[in-house]
Design a protein around this motif. Structure first.
Motif, short mmCIF file in Angstrom:
data_model
loop_
_atom_site.label_atom_id
_atom_site.label_comp_id
_atom_site.label_asym_id
_atom_site.label_seq_id
_atom_site.Cartn_x
_atom_site.Cartn_y
_atom_site.Cartn_z
N UNK A 1 -31.48 26.67 4.17
CA UNK A 1 -32.13 27.63 5.04
C UNK A 1 -31.12 28.65 5.53
N UNK A 2 -31.54 29.90 5.60
CA UNK A 2 -30.65 30.94 6.07
C UNK A 2 -30.41 30.82 7.57
N UNK A 3 -31.26 30.04 8.23
CA UNK A 3 -31.12 29.92 9.67
C UNK A 3 -30.23 28.76 10.08
N UNK A 4 -29.75 28.03 9.11
CA UNK A 4 -28.99 26.83 9.44
C UNK A 4 -27.60 27.19 9.96
N UNK B 1 -39.27 28.44 1.83
CA UNK B 1 -37.97 29.05 2.10
C UNK B 1 -37.99 30.55 1.80
N UNK C 1 -36.46 24.59 9.59
CA UNK C 1 -35.07 24.35 9.21
C UNK C 1 -34.68 22.88 9.38
N UNK D 1 -38.82 32.61 5.88
CA UNK D 1 -38.78 31.75 7.04
C UNK D 1 -39.09 32.60 8.26
N UNK E 1 -37.29 20.29 6.61
CA UNK E 1 -37.28 20.02 5.16
C UNK E 1 -36.12 19.13 4.69
#
Lengths: 508, 187
Positions: free
Chosen positions: B111-114, A230, A396, A233, A399
């Motif tokens: 996640x920052x992309x979520x 993380x 994304x 990414x 995990x």
């Protein structure tokens, strides 16, 4: 005469093994294992250790042989999968295929991805076959030797194993040593076998049986790995040309025979070493090929030897690392530590008695490795397109699935909420330690060996009436300890340290 | 000013602290002698070694150039570490499906992309997958719904019934093929 008898015995043993491995349920789960292994090998960010740790609890419902066959399949399947992505997109799925990426990717760029993949698969299959025979040949005599081991010998052997795992860890030797000791200490948490005294349980009843092995492994390897991924990414841009003409040319075959043989030999030897296994084998094989090549300048520019040798070596090493596990009950690497954990949970005491008490398990596992390798060759080459497409699955989405499987897996071991808190705690500890450049592998080995080490130390001291010289007066024990000291001294030598840093630098 | 390698110093410090904690833990254990080792003997020995290693690592960190620790995904780390704890707290009380859904929903936002859309889709898909694979196929002895959600169980059973029948049909067909193959090859 003697050789004849041994040969007959070997054939009888392998016959028993193949009849066990050929049971539909075992064939089925061997297939599931290699398939899952390949999948995991292809996906960067989940290693075989974490995967086996999280699938371990699922296998408890199976027969012991079936469960070990599947777990083993995951391990060597991952080596195959890792090389596929290393060659196609320069992204080694496993650290053991990091060197394959150097020349394999260059071959792919030159439009020779097909031959590179075929070379990796065929080399691995050959090495796997040889290693299977080697295990069958050497495991029984080693078991005989192991049966003569007393507590002192076991203690010394474990010391050697632990020291070797330190020597082969990357980064600072001191930190690796500290990680081993920390692992040993964590392994001692719980009831003392001899007196029943509660040690370091802080009043938690759940800790009476010790820390849950699966929880520690999932935390230190699985969770910590997710956290590391993380950190940055990035998108994986997958651009793969269609793989055409798979088959290597005549010249390719000529060029790869010798490297495959050398890689197999080297990998087989290095795999047996405590702390060895696939990663070390592939690095060593690549270095050897480059050194003895008449045209070393070709390496790094698509030399087929640079694919053939490390791929054979990592598969051979992955397999022969089963030898110390099967004969002595001592793990050579974290994956073997997990296999031992699986055996203990199944109620089997790992060690020299497994071969005589559970021959169908012992030989079935060995035979299944060859079967599994065959499946991999048949499976992998046609499915390359599928594996590549899998790479486009973003992390994304990956995990949360890993976490869910881990949580269910850990809970199902003891139906115990406490174990999940342990996962979180060890995930945090694992991440912090990795951040501080402390390798987790020695910790897990220490954790598994902790109770055994203490038990044998105590027994040896009781037998010798408290005289610690027993470890150096018994010749076998003394030899093992001298070896351990030598390994440690050599690791601290400045020249070796420089070389070691260099080898692991390539890893990064 | 003297340089300190913070990374090594921290590692040394952590090892010393853990060693001290274990040493403290042996206080109420019998140490014993080398001949008759008590439960505290080996742990105390190990704690001593770990402490010593920690001190050496700490001392060696002085005078070495400092290094970057790198970024730490604070929010992600917190969410990832919380999710197994939430699972542990809810699994018995709410059942498998709600617990898995919570784990996936919480961790998806690490996640920052979520995005919310992605998280919802993931939660639904993975919960269904886990329930079918672990509870139905592998026989995990945890109810799909429990506690306040328990009334939902019959609905799930009803919805699953046709799929369950289909799966078992496929399973017995496969078993038949295997048996036929074995008969053919005389194994």
């Amino acid at each position: 005469m003697d050789i004849l008898a041994t040969g007959q015995e070997l054939i009888a043993n392998l016959g028993l093994g193949f009849s066990t491995a050929a049971l539909p349920i075992n064939l089925g789960f061997c297939f599931v294992g290699v398939l899952l292994g390949t999948l995991i090998g292809v996906l960067p960010g989940i290693g075989p250790t974490a995967t086996i740790a999280m699938l371990l609890p699922i296998t408890f419902n199976f027969e012991p042989a079936t469960s070990l066959i599947m777990l083993a399949g995951i391990y060597y399947g991952a080596q195959y999968g890792g090389s596929t992505t290393a060659i196609l997109i320069n992204l080694p799925g496993e650290s053991s295929s990091a060197v394959t990426a150097i020349d394999g990717y260059q071959m792919a760029k030159q439009g020779r991805a097909g031959p590179a993949l075929a070379t990796a698969a065929l080399g691995s299959f050959f090495a796997g076959s040889v290693a299977t025979v080697l295990i069958a040949l050497f495991a029984p005599p080693l078991t005989e030797v192991a049966l003569k081991f007393g507590p002192a010998e076991y203690f010394s052997l474990m010391m050697l194993g632990l020291v070797a795992s330190v020597a082969l860890a990357s980064g600072s030797v001191l930190k690796a040593l500290a990680m081993v000791v920390l692992g040993l200490l964590l392994g001692l948490v719980g009831s003392d076998v001899n007196t029943g005294a509660q040690r370091f349980t802080m009043g938690f009843l759940e800790l009476a049986d010790g820390l849950n092995f699966v929880a520690v492994a999932v935390g230190v390897f699985g969770i910590a790995e997710i956290l590391r991924n993380l950190e940055n990414e990035t998108d994986r841009e997958v651009m793969v040309k269609k793989v055409t003409n798979l088959w290597p040319s005549k010249e390719d075959f000529k060029a790869m025979v010798a490297p495959v043989l050398r890689g197999t030999a080297l990998g087989s030897v290095l795999g047996i070493l405590p702390g060895g296994g696939a990663v070390l084998s592939s690095f060593a094989a690549y270095t050897v090929e480059k050194r003895i090549s008449k045209t070393p300048e070709r390496f790094g520019k698509g030399a087929i030897e640079g694919v053939a040798a490390p791929e054979s070596a990592n598969n051979a090493g992955a397999q022969t690392s089963f030898i110390p596990m099967l004969t002595l009950g001592i793990p050579a690497n974290p994956v073997m530590a997990l296999m031992i954990g699986a055996m203990i949970i199944q109620g089997i005491q790992p060690g020299p008695n497994v071969a005589s008490e559970k021959p169908e398990l012992f030989w079935g596992l060995i035979a299944s490795m060859w079967v599994g390798n065959l499946m991999l060759v048949l499976l992998n080459l046609p499915l390359i397109g599928l594996w590549v497409r899998l790479l486009t699955v973003p992390y994304t989405m990956l995990f949360p699935a890993i976490l869910a499987f881990c949580a269910i897996g850990v809970y199902s071991v003891n139906s115990n909420a406490f174990d999940l808190f342990a996962v979180a705690a060890f995930g945090l500890l694992g991440y912090v330690l990795v951040k501080l450049e402390c390798e987790p592998a020695p910790l897990l080995l220490g954790f598994v060996l902790g109770p055994m080490l203490e038990e044998n130390l105590r027994r040896a001291m009781t037998i010798s009436r408290g005289d610690p010289s027993v470890f150096v007066t018994r010749p076998l024990s003394a030899t093992l300890l001298v070896l351990a000291v030598l390994v440690l001294v050599v690791t601290f030598l400045p020249s070796v340290r420089a070389k070691r840093d260099e080898v692991f630098q390539e890893d990064a | 000013m003297m340089q300190v390698n913070t990374r090594d110093a921290a590692a040394g410090g952590i090892f010393i602290a853990i060693a001290a904690a274990f040493a403290l833990g042996t206080m109420d254990l019998t140490i014993g002698t080398a001949l008759r080792m008590g439960p505290g003997y080996f742990p105390l020995l190990l704690a001593g070694v770990l402490g010593l290693l920690g001190v050496i690592i700490l001392l060696k960190s002085f005078g070495r150039p400092s290094v970057e620790i790198g970024t730490v995904p604070w929010r992600g780390a917190a969410l990832i570490l919380i999710s197994p704890i939430v699972f542990g707290l809810t699994i018995r009380w709410l059942g498998l499906a709600p617990s898995v859904a919570l784990v996936v929903a919480i961790s998806a936002f690490a996640s920052r992309r979520s995005t919310v859309k992605l998280a919802v889709a993931l939660t639904l898909a993975l919960t269904l997958f886990c329930v079918i694979v672990f509870q139905r196929w592998l026989g995990l002895p945890i109810p799909v719904f429990n506690g306040p959600f328990a009334p939902l169980n019959p609905y799930f059973d009803m919805a699953y019934a046709p799929f369950g029948a289909a799966f078992s049909a496929i399973g017995s067909a496969l078993a038949g093929v295997v048996a036929a193959l074995r008969g053919l090859f005389g194994a």
